[in-house]
Design a protein around this motif. Structure first.
Motif, PDB file in Angstrom:
ATOM      1  N   HIS A  66      -4.652   7.747  -5.894  1.00 37.79           N
ATOM      2  CA  HIS A  66      -4.137   7.422  -4.559  1.00 37.79           C
ATOM      3  C   HIS A  66      -4.453   8.558  -3.570  1.00 37.79           C
ATOM      4  CE1 HIS A  66      -1.623   5.539  -1.591  1.00 37.79           C
ATOM      5  NE2 HIS A  66      -0.732   6.503  -1.592  1.00 37.79           N
ATOM      6  N   HIS A  67      -4.270   9.781  -4.005  1.00 36.75           N
ATOM      7  CA  HIS A  67      -4.652  10.953  -3.200  1.00 36.75           C
ATOM      8  C   HIS A  67      -5.897  11.549  -3.855  1.00 36.75           C
ATOM      9  CE1 HIS A  67      -0.039  11.085  -2.823  1.00 36.75           C
ATOM     10  NE2 HIS A  67      -0.492  10.540  -1.705  1.00 36.75           N
ATOM     11  N   HIS A  99      -6.103   5.045  -0.585  1.00 35.90           N
ATOM     12  CA  HIS A  99      -4.879   5.576   0.023  1.00 35.90           C
ATOM     13  C   HIS A  99      -4.160   4.477   0.807  1.00 35.90           C
ATOM     14  CE1 HIS A  99      -2.681   8.127   3.073  1.00 35.90           C
ATOM     15  NE2 HIS A  99      -2.076   8.347   1.932  1.00 35.90           N
ATOM     16  N   GLY A 181       5.671   7.442  -0.036  1.00 34.25           N
ATOM     17  CA  GLY A 181       5.043   8.731   0.275  1.00 34.25           C
ATOM     18  C   GLY A 181       5.833   9.469   1.336  1.00 34.25           C
ATOM     19  N   HIS A 225       8.005  11.360  -3.278  1.00 36.36           N
ATOM     20  CA  HIS A 225       6.641  10.984  -2.879  1.00 36.36           C
ATOM     21  C   HIS A 225       5.880  10.470  -4.101  1.00 36.36           C
ATOM     22  CE1 HIS A 225       3.176  11.922   0.074  1.00 36.36           C
ATOM     23  NE2 HIS A 225       2.724  11.125  -0.875  1.00 36.36           N
ATOM     24  N   GLU A 229       4.772   6.340  -5.289  1.00 33.46           N
ATOM     25  CA  GLU A 229       3.352   6.006  -5.229  1.00 33.46           C
ATOM     26  C   GLU A 229       2.715   5.866  -6.608  1.00 33.46           C
ATOM     27  OE1 GLU A 229       1.738   8.557  -2.051  1.00 33.46           O
ATOM     28  OE2 GLU A 229       2.483   7.021  -0.675  1.00 33.46           O
TER      29      GLU A 229
HETATM   30 ZN   LIG Z   1       1.063   9.802  -0.501  1.00 35.21          ZN
END
Ligand SMILES: [Zn+2]
Length: 257
Positions: A66-67, A99, A181, A225, A229
Motif C-alpha cells: 500500500h505504501h 495507494h 490511514g 494507521h 490499512e
Molecule cells: Zn497510509
C-alpha cells in the motif's frame, strides 16, 4: 503461471490506477519488474526490509504493498535501501503498489472494508482529494461505544491500540465518517463538521486533531494507521488467489502506529 504483465494489467484495471489521483510519491502500479513467472504473491502494508525479507522467505515473486518503494521520497540507494533492492532483484521479486486506488475501491478498499468491519453501510463519499473522495460516510444509530469496541478489535488484531477522544458511555453515532490511514487532519475535521458527521473513524492523526474534534463535537476513533490499512492489501491477495489461483501470503509487519 502468469507473468507480471498479466497480473499488473488485471490490477491496474480492477483498481482504475490510470484515473485515480494520488500523491507524487505513491507511484501506483508496477514499481519494480521481474523476469520470471509468478507462482506466489505476498502482500504487505508497507514496503520495508522486513516485508521484502518476508516476501522472499514465503517464496513470492510479487510483493504488493500500500505504501510503496518511493513513499519516503527520493533517497540514495545505499545501506538498507541498496540491500533490499539487491535482494528483490537477485530473487526475481517484483513490486506493485496501490495507494489511494486501494483506499477508495468500493469492494476491495480499506475504507469500504473498514466500514463493513464496523457494521456500517456507506451512503456516500467523504474527504475530498482532487477529483475523488478518499473516505466514506453514512448514517447510523449505533452506540459510539460499540464502534469503538469493533475498531479496538481490529487494532488489537494487528498489535495496536485504539485511541479515542473522550465520549459518554450512552453516546449514539448518527452520522459517521471513515478514512483509513492518516485520515484525521484539520481539513477532514472541517469537512466532517460541514457534513454533520459526529463520529470519525481513522487510522491516525496529529494531537491537534483531538483538540479540534472536541471543539466541533466530533468523536474521533484512532484505530491505527497500520491496522486500518491491512484490510485492502489482504483483500487484493484474496482476489488474485481467486482469479489466478496464486497462493498469497500477508506479511504482517506492524509499524506501531
Ligand atoms: Zn497510509
Amino acid at each position: 503461471m502468469p507473468a507480471l504483465a498479466k497480473i499488473a494489467e488485471f490490477l491496474d484495471d480492477a483498481l482504475n490506477i490510470a484515473n485515480i489521483p494520488d500523491y507524487s510519491n505513491a507511484v501506483n502500479g508496477v514499481q519494480l519488474a521481474n523476469l520470471g513467472e509468478i507462482e506466489r504473491i505476498a502482500t504487505a502494508v508497507d514496503f520495508s526490509s522486513e516485508t521484502v525479507t518476508g516476501a522472499i522467505d514465503a517464496g513470492a515473486r510479487l510483493l504488493i504493498v500500500h505504501h510503496g518503494m518511493f513513499w519516503g521520497g527520493v533517497q540514495p540507494i545505499t545501506a538498507h535501501r541498496h540491500q533490499r533492492l539487491w535482494s528483490l532483484i537477485t530473487h526475481d521479486v517484483a513490486v506493485y503498489s496501490a495507494h489511494l486506488p486501494l483506499d477508495i475501491h468500493p469492494e476491495l478498499g480499506n475504507n469500504a472494508l473498514l466500514a463493513k468491519h464496523l457494521g456500517l453501510s456507506p451512503s456516500g463519499g467523504f474527504f475530498k482529494y482532487q477529483t475523488i473522495n478518499v473516505g466514506l460516510t453514512g448514517e447510523s444509530d449505533v452506540p459510539t461505544r460499540v464502534l469503538a469496541e469493533k475498531a479496538g478489535d481490529l487494532a488489537a488484531e494487528f498489535r495496536g491500540t485504539l485511541v479515542t477522544t473522550p465520549f459518554a458511555d450512552d453516546r449514539v453515532t448518527r452520522r459517521w465518517g471513515v478514512c483509513t490511514g492518516s485520515g484525521a487532519d484539520s481539513a477532514s475535521l472541517k469537512e466532517a463538521a460541514q457534513r454533520g458527521i459526529d463520529t470519525l473513524i481513522v487510522g491516525e492523526g496529529p494531537h491537534h486533531t483531538s483538540v479540534e474534534a472536541r471543539e466541533l463535537g466530533i468523536v474521533v476513533l484512532y484505530a491505527g494507521h497500520y491496522a486500518t490499512e491491512t484490510i485492502g492489501v489482504r483483500a487484493l491477495g484474496d482476489l488474485l488467489t481467486r482469479t489466478f489461483g496464486l497462493p498469497s501470503t500477508f506479511i504482517d509487519a506492524p509499524s506501531g502506529l
